[in-house]
Write a protein that holds these residues in place. Structure first.
Motif, PDB file in Angstrom:
ATOM      1  N   ASN A 124       0.841  -1.189   0.000  1.00 33.72           N
ATOM      2  CA  ASN A 124       0.000   0.000   0.000  1.00 33.72           C
ATOM      3  C   ASN A 124       0.881   1.247   0.000  1.00 33.72           C
ATOM      4  O   ASN A 124       2.123   1.155  -0.017  1.00 33.72           O
ATOM      5  N   GLY A 125       0.238   2.406   0.056  1.00 38.06           N
ATOM      6  CA  GLY A 125       0.976   3.662  -0.037  1.00 38.06           C
ATOM      7  C   GLY A 125       1.939   3.854   1.119  1.00 38.06           C
ATOM      8  O   GLY A 125       3.056   4.367   0.935  1.00 38.06           O
ATOM      9  N   ARG A 126       1.540   3.456   2.335  1.00 36.75           N
ATOM     10  CA  ARG A 126       2.420   3.652   3.475  1.00 36.75           C
ATOM     11  C   ARG A 126       3.651   2.760   3.377  1.00 36.75           C
ATOM     12  O   ARG A 126       4.767   3.177   3.682  1.00 36.75           O
ATOM     13  N   GLN A 127       3.480   1.530   2.953  1.00 40.94           N
ATOM     14  CA  GLN A 127       4.618   0.626   2.793  1.00 40.94           C
ATOM     15  C   GLN A 127       5.560   1.115   1.710  1.00 40.94           C
ATOM     16  O   GLN A 127       6.786   1.005   1.824  1.00 40.94           O
ATOM     17  N   LEU A 128       4.958   1.677   0.634  1.00 39.70           N
ATOM     18  CA  LEU A 128       5.778   2.257  -0.432  1.00 39.70           C
ATOM     19  C   LEU A 128       6.611   3.415   0.092  1.00 39.70           C
ATOM     20  O   LEU A 128       7.821   3.520  -0.200  1.00 39.70           O
ATOM     21  N   ALA A 129       5.994   4.285   0.891  1.00 35.05           N
ATOM     22  CA  ALA A 129       6.715   5.439   1.423  1.00 35.05           C
ATOM     23  C   ALA A 129       7.849   4.988   2.334  1.00 35.05           C
ATOM     24  O   ALA A 129       8.955   5.557   2.312  1.00 35.05           O
ATOM     25  N   ASP A 130       7.602   3.951   3.158  1.00 32.65           N
ATOM     26  CA  ASP A 130       8.643   3.452   4.060  1.00 32.65           C
ATOM     27  C   ASP A 130       9.820   2.877   3.282  1.00 32.65           C
ATOM     28  O   ASP A 130      10.988   3.112   3.624  1.00 32.65           O
ATOM     29  N   GLU A 131       9.529   2.101   2.237  1.00 32.29           N
ATOM     30  CA  GLU A 131      10.619   1.503   1.449  1.00 32.29           C
ATOM     31  C   GLU A 131      11.385   2.580   0.681  1.00 32.29           C
ATOM     32  O   GLU A 131      12.626   2.528   0.574  1.00 32.29           O
ATOM     33  N   ALA A 132      10.648   3.576   0.173  1.00 32.25           N
ATOM     34  CA  ALA A 132      11.307   4.668  -0.538  1.00 32.25           C
ATOM     35  C   ALA A 132      12.213   5.458   0.392  1.00 32.25           C
ATOM     36  O   ALA A 132      13.328   5.855   0.016  1.00 32.25           O
ATOM     37  N   ALA A 133      11.750   5.683   1.660  1.00 33.93           N
ATOM     38  CA  ALA A 133      12.567   6.405   2.634  1.00 33.93           C
ATOM     39  C   ALA A 133      13.817   5.604   2.971  1.00 33.93           C
ATOM     40  O   ALA A 133      14.880   6.176   3.261  1.00 33.93           O
ATOM     41  N   ARG A 134      13.702   4.262   2.986  1.00 28.15           N
ATOM     42  CA  ARG A 134      14.886   3.455   3.271  1.00 28.15           C
ATOM     43  C   ARG A 134      15.917   3.597   2.158  1.00 28.15           C
ATOM     44  O   ARG A 134      17.123   3.660   2.417  1.00 28.15           O
ATOM     45  N   ARG A 135      15.414   3.671   0.871  1.00 24.51           N
ATOM     46  CA  ARG A 135      16.340   3.777  -0.255  1.00 24.51           C
ATOM     47  C   ARG A 135      16.786   5.226  -0.480  1.00 24.51           C
ATOM     48  O   ARG A 135      17.936   5.465  -0.870  1.00 24.51           O
ATOM     49  N   ARG A 136      15.880   6.137  -0.237  1.00 24.09           N
ATOM     50  CA  ARG A 136      16.200   7.566  -0.426  1.00 24.09           C
ATOM     51  C   ARG A 136      15.788   8.322   0.827  1.00 24.09           C
ATOM     52  O   ARG A 136      14.675   8.853   0.935  1.00 24.09           O
ATOM     53  N   PRO A 137      16.636   8.399   1.858  1.00 23.42           N
ATOM     54  CA  PRO A 137      16.243   9.037   3.123  1.00 23.42           C
ATOM     55  C   PRO A 137      15.813  10.489   2.951  1.00 23.42           C
ATOM     56  O   PRO A 137      15.047  11.003   3.756  1.00 23.42           O
ATOM     57  N   ASP A 138      16.283  11.191   1.879  1.00 22.13           N
ATOM     58  CA  ASP A 138      15.937  12.596   1.705  1.00 22.13           C
ATOM     59  C   ASP A 138      14.658  12.796   0.919  1.00 22.13           C
ATOM     60  O   ASP A 138      14.220  13.926   0.692  1.00 22.13           O
ATOM     61  N   LEU A 139      14.018  11.733   0.480  1.00 20.16           N
ATOM     62  CA  LEU A 139      12.810  11.838  -0.336  1.00 20.16           C
ATOM     63  C   LEU A 139      11.622  12.166   0.551  1.00 20.16           C
ATOM     64  O   LEU A 139      11.354  11.484   1.540  1.00 20.16           O
ATOM     65  N   LYS A 140      10.870  13.225   0.176  1.00 19.07           N
ATOM     66  CA  LYS A 140       9.688  13.636   0.930  1.00 19.07           C
ATOM     67  C   LYS A 140       8.452  12.942   0.386  1.00 19.07           C
ATOM     68  O   LYS A 140       8.437  12.530  -0.774  1.00 19.07           O
ATOM     69  N   THR A 141       7.369  12.865   1.248  1.00 20.86           N
ATOM     70  CA  THR A 141       6.177  12.095   0.887  1.00 20.86           C
ATOM     71  C   THR A 141       4.930  12.894   1.223  1.00 20.86           C
ATOM     72  O   THR A 141       4.836  13.528   2.281  1.00 20.86           O
ATOM     73  N   LEU A 142       3.937  12.821   0.300  1.00 18.35           N
ATOM     74  CA  LEU A 142       2.601  13.377   0.514  1.00 18.35           C
ATOM     75  C   LEU A 142       1.611  12.274   0.168  1.00 18.35           C
ATOM     76  O   LEU A 142       1.673  11.712  -0.926  1.00 18.35           O
ATOM     77  N   PHE A 143       0.706  11.967   1.135  1.00 16.44           N
ATOM     78  CA  PHE A 143      -0.292  10.918   0.922  1.00 16.44           C
ATOM     79  C   PHE A 143      -1.602  11.535   0.467  1.00 16.44           C
ATOM     80  O   PHE A 143      -1.943  12.673   0.810  1.00 16.44           O
ATOM     81  N   THR A 144      -2.380  10.735  -0.274  1.00 13.92           N
ATOM     82  CA  THR A 144      -3.746  11.125  -0.641  1.00 13.92           C
ATOM     83  C   THR A 144      -4.620   9.891  -0.562  1.00 13.92           C
ATOM     84  O   THR A 144      -4.158   8.772  -0.792  1.00 13.92           O
ATOM     85  N   SER A 145      -5.871  10.098  -0.165  1.00 11.82           N
ATOM     86  CA  SER A 145      -6.783   8.965  -0.074  1.00 11.82           C
ATOM     87  C   SER A 145      -8.179   9.479   0.185  1.00 11.82           C
ATOM     88  O   SER A 145      -8.375  10.559   0.745  1.00 11.82           O
ATOM     89  N   GLY A 146      -9.130   8.705  -0.268  1.00 10.09           N
ATOM     90  CA  GLY A 146     -10.514   8.982   0.097  1.00 10.09           C
ATOM     91  C   GLY A 146     -10.959   8.064   1.239  1.00 10.09           C
ATOM     92  O   GLY A 146     -12.082   8.153   1.713  1.00 10.09           O
ATOM     93  N   TYR A 147     -10.058   7.176   1.708  1.00 13.18           N
ATOM     94  CA  TYR A 147     -10.397   6.203   2.756  1.00 13.18           C
ATOM     95  C   TYR A 147      -9.082   5.767   3.381  1.00 13.18           C
ATOM     96  O   TYR A 147      -8.274   5.078   2.782  1.00 13.18           O
ATOM     97  N   THR A 148      -8.819   6.172   4.601  1.00 18.29           N
ATOM     98  CA  THR A 148      -7.480   6.069   5.170  1.00 18.29           C
ATOM     99  C   THR A 148      -7.135   4.682   5.709  1.00 18.29           C
ATOM    100  O   THR A 148      -5.966   4.358   5.873  1.00 18.29           O
ATOM    101  N   GLU A 149      -8.142   3.842   6.025  1.00 19.94           N
ATOM    102  CA  GLU A 149      -7.861   2.593   6.746  1.00 19.94           C
ATOM    103  C   GLU A 149      -7.048   2.908   8.006  1.00 19.94           C
ATOM    104  O   GLU A 149      -7.304   3.899   8.670  1.00 19.94           O
TER     105      GLU A 149
END
Length: 935
Positions: A875-900
């Protein structure tokens, strides 16, 4: 056994008393006395015709006779005085005085007899001295016998008081004085006395004196005969007096002169008279001595037997003492230990060698020493102490609980010389008693404080004991049920089931569980779940009944929660897809509006589409709020300020016919809540209140600090005890019927007419409050109004974050590179178009795998803009975590109509997370992109 042996040895002494003066005369005594008197009388009769025959003068005979007579009388007197010293009778004292007197008179008579020690006798004796001494001597003794006869009684007669020694001294001195007086008269005053003997022959005066003396002797015999009962001495005194009569008759009546046959035979009768009582006493003493020797022998044998017996008993007692399980201790009256058995060694840890000779204080705690002194004082006062519980110390210092039995220790004389103690260790027993007491007390406390109903019945179902909880559960007091049959209180339909359960319990079934309804005091039915068992020893049924009212309510509440969760899952899924559609519509309507701005008829249609899209977005927000899936951003707020602001906004909305009345607590705590959502919730509640007051009324906005305790929390699901800020919205409207109260928070439920409401207002408020960690309660009385109370958690001091502050920055574009991840192609195309229109470089990916490949290949990407809900394993959160591990300086903005729950936990966004909720407009997108890039 010892007593029996002594009784057997003492039997002869009881049959034959030591004291002849009190021993009744036997027939043998009387027969012997009669024989002696008879023989003496015959001899007397044979001698009388020859009494005047003169014989050769033998002065030595007189001396020998007098000496023998004096010795005999003295010994007799001593023996009688020895009896007197025990019996203390005046009769014996008087009789012994007579014998002392005759002994003294015999001695004086011998000393004054002419021709023995001097031609005319000593002491200046004359021709009449010895004759008068003879008459005085033979006349005085009968007087003493008469005195004895008249003083003696069956028990020996009157007794003297005081020391017997003094009485004996007085008698001896009296006899000496009397003899001295008579000696002086018959010697120094010799010439004054009448002549009794002239030329060796008796004068007529002598006949008169002798007759008087002889009459005294006869009177003594008569007195002794009539003073019954006769003792042994009485019988032999009568023999003595008969011999005395014969002595006087032969010596002074029938004879002619000195040294004739009568003179000599009379003296022999006198010697016999002085010897009869002595002989009886001596014989009796010899016999007594023989019995005494035999008794002593038997006593020695018995003593040896007793020593052996007592030795064995002592050994047995010693074995008993040493083998006793209780400590046996002896001590002196000053508290020094004198005895210490093996049980005492085991109990207190001191060997006997260490304990004996030491003070008892070695086993006494410091605070118990006054108690020891008190015990010693009580024992010294001849008091025994039983079952005295106290505390003693072992050698290792460990305290022991003991019970003491204390008694005096006595010497053979009966004097208290020490203390005997038996100490029984009750440490474990006391611990067991204390444990039992605690268990009984605990069970009693459980019985008294149990919230469940505890019943004890006999085998017939009659109540024996009822717990106090019956008052809360059934409304009865325990006394109302005790003694009554359970059938009076059980619902008739449940009687057979209850009886069957009781029968099963008596057949051996244990812990039977069943349900049965009981009647409440006010008549309504109370459903109870029962656990029952049967005690065969006690013949009792034991039941524990749990009130099912709360359980049934909790089950209903749980079903309501499950229903809400199910609806929430449904609405969340619908909202997710609907928001994707609305995102495209709301995003493109702006472009379309700009394109037809010069064509009014198309611009109106565009405006209509935009309004419809906004209503759709509002509907999805309500659905997400009810499902507790909306992305909240709570912060610390002043509820009083928010309520006052809401009141200002409500005035034009509610109209003039409704009065708004704030009732705000001055020191209201700050609350941790999303302020926008709280304002919306207050607005929805106010609008519902307005609809309930068509004719006008009062709307009260109230704030208050409250603490909800465990008791309140136990009655309300999902409720955590703690400090809350209460916000209440109350009206004076029509109220809600009781049967509808439990349904007012259901989505799409409404009592309004068609077209007057969606039924999502209260459900949205309910979802928002629960998602915020709070609690909501509705109170209503039909015809009087409704009050909805919102309880929000008290804030612990959360301040506005830097990211929240950046969201207020002005709307601008940029030239950074943004990777857009969206699984919906239509939405992805719209977002890419909008991002590029803001000047950014846009890259796109349909899922997490594609996005990671792009991130690995392009190191210049500045921002990851990703949807949260995507197909696949990431999901989006797991993607952001893996991206941060590979690129610690990469910023993230989430979007959703249903957050779970990917980025929202405990009702709020995770720390550092930025979310752009769908649907959104270009302006909202631009602001969040700049906020994310700035962060």
């Amino acid at each position: 056994m010892l007593k029996t042996g002594l009784d057997e040895m003492n039997a002869p002494a009881i049959d034959r008393s030591t004291f002849l003066s009190t021993l009744p005369a036997t027939s043998a005594d009387r027969t012997a006395a009669s024989w002696i008197i008879g023989v003496s009388s015959i001899l007397f009769a044979l001698t009388v015709p020859f009494a005047g025959i003169p014989l050769l003068p033998m002065p030595a005979f007189v001396a020998s006779y007098q000496a023998a007579l004096a010795v005999s009388d003295i010994v007799t007197a001593v023996l009688l005085l020895s009896q007197f010293s025990v019996l203390r009778t005046r009769a014996l004292l008087w009789l012994s005085s007579g014998y002392l007197f005759t002994a003294a008179a015999a001695l004086i008579h011998a000393l004054t007899f002419p021709g023995l020690f001097a031609p005319t006798g000593l002491f200046g004796a004359g021709a009449q001295t010895t004759v008068w001494l003879y008459m005085i001597w033979h006349g005085a003794f009968p007087l003493f016998v008469l005195g004895y006869a008249w003083l003696k009684e069956e028990d020996g007669g009157p007794r003297i008081r005081g020391a017997t020694r003094n009485a004996i001294y007085a008698v001896v001195l009296g006899v000496i004085a009397t003899i001295g007086a008579f000696t002086w008269i018959v010697t120094a005053q010799h010439d004054l006395l009448p002549v009794l003997l002239r030329d060796g022959r008796y004068t007529p005066t002598m006949i008169g004196v002798v007759s008087f003396v002889w009459s005294l002797s006869f009177a003594a015999i008569v007195s002794l005969w009539f003073r019954r009962p006769h003792s042994v001495i009485d019988v032999w005194l009568m023999v003595v007096m008969c011999a005395w009569l014969f002595d006087i008759a032969l010596s002074a009546i029938v004879n002619v002169a000195r040294f004739d046959l009568g003179f000599y035979t009379g003296r022999l009768y006198g010697l016999c008279a002085s010897s009869f009582v002595l002989a009886v006493l001596l014989i009796e003493n010899v016999r007594l001595q023989a019995r005494t020797v035999g008794l002593v022998g038997r006593l020695r044998e018995q003593s040896a037997s007793d020593r052996d017996f007592y030795g064995k008993r002592l050994a047995l007692y010693g074995a008993v003492v040493e083998s006793s399980n209780d400590a046996i201790i002896t001590q002196s009256l000053n508290g020094v230990i004198t005895g210490w058995n093996r049980a005492a060694e085991r109990l207190f840890g001191y060997p006997a060698a260490e304990a004996v000779g030491k003070p008892i204080d070695i086993i006494v705690p410091e605070d118990r020493k006054p108690e020891v002194r008190s015990i010693l004082n009580r024992i010294s006062g001849n008091e025994s102490i039983a079952q005295h519980e106290t505390v003693r110390l072992r050698k290792d210092g460990r305290a022991l609980d003991v019970v003491l039995n204390v008694s005096p220790l006595r010497a053979e004389s009966g004097e208290i010389i020490g203390v005997s103690k038996i100490a029984h260790d009750i440490t474990e027993e006391k611990q067991s008693r204390e444990k039992l007491r605690r268990e009984i007390e605990e069970r009693q406390r459980i019985f008294e404080t149990s919230q469940d109903l505890i019943l004890v019945t006999d085998g017939f179902g009659n109540f024996i004991q009822v717990s106090p909880s019956v008052k809360d559960i059934l409304g009865f007091s325990p006394e109302d049920l005790t003694g009554h049959s359970a059938t009076e209180f059980i619902h008739p339909d449940d009687l057979d089931r209850t009886r069957e359960e009781m029968r099963a319990a008596r057949r051996g079934a244990v812990k039977r569980s069943f349900e049965a309804r009981y009647y409440h005091y006010d008549g309504h039915e109370v459903a109870l779940n029962w656990m029952g068992t049967w005690s065969e020893p006690a013949k009792r049924h034991f039941f524990i009944g749990r009130d099912l009212t709360e359980k049934q309510a909790a089950e209903a509440q749980f079903r309501q929660v499950q229903k809400m969760d199910s609806i929430g899952q449904l609405t969340g899924g619908v909202a997710h897809d609907f928001n994707n559609v609305l995102t495209v519509i709301t995003g493109t309507i702006g472009i379309l509006s700009d394109a037809v701005a010069d064509r009014p008829e198309l611009a109106a249609i565009t405006k209509l589409i935009d309004d419809a899209a906004e209503r759709g977005a509002q509907l999805t927000r309500h659905l997400l709020a009810f499902a507790r899936k909306q992305p909240l951003q709570p912060r610390e707020i002043d509820v009083n300020a928010l309520a006052l602001e809401a009141a200002k906004l409500l005035h034009p909305t509610l109209g003039e016919q409704i009065t708004i009345m704030p009732q705000l607590t001055e020191d209201a705590w700050p609350a941790l809540v999303d302020p926008g959502q709280l304002s919306t919730a207050i607005l929805n509640l106010a609008l519902n209140a307005r609809d309930a007051m068509p004719e006008g009324g009062t709307l009260v906005l109230e704030t208050r600090n409250v603490f909800l305790d465990d008791g309140y929390a136990s009655m309300n699901a999902d409720m955590v005890p703690g400090n809350y800020v209460m916000i209440a919205v109350s009206d004076t409207g029509s109220g809600i019927p009781p049967e509808l109260i439990d349904r007012v928070f259901d989505p799409f439920f409404t009592t309004k007419e068609v077209g007057k409401g969606t039924g999502l207002g209260l459900s949205m408020v309910f979802g928002f409050v629960k998602q915020s960690g709070g609690h909501i309660k509705i109170y209503s009385e039909e015809g009087h109004g409704t009050s909805v109370k919102i309880y929000l958690p008290r804030s612990s001091g959360v301040q506005e974050s830097d990211i929240e502050a950046l969201q207020n920055a002005p709307i601008t574009g940029g030239d950074e590179k943004i990777l857009i991840v969206e699984d919906d192609a239509l939405v992805r195309q719209y977002v890419v178009t909008q991002v590029k229109s803001l000047g950014y470089t846009a890259l796109e990916a349909a899922n997490g795998a594609e996005a990671l490949a792009i991130i690995d290949s392009d190191k210049t990407i500045d921002l990851l803009f990703t949807d949260i809900i995507m197909p696949g394993n990431m999901n989006g959160r797991q993607l952001a975590d893996e991206a941060a591990r590979r690129r610690p300086d990469l910023k993230t903005l989430f979007t959703s109509g249903y957050t779970e729950n990917a980025i929202v936990h405990h009702g709020r966004l995770d720390s550092g997370v930025l979310l752009l909720a769908k649907p959104y407009r270009k302006s909202e997108l631009a602001k969040m992109l700049r906020t994310a890039l700035a962060g």
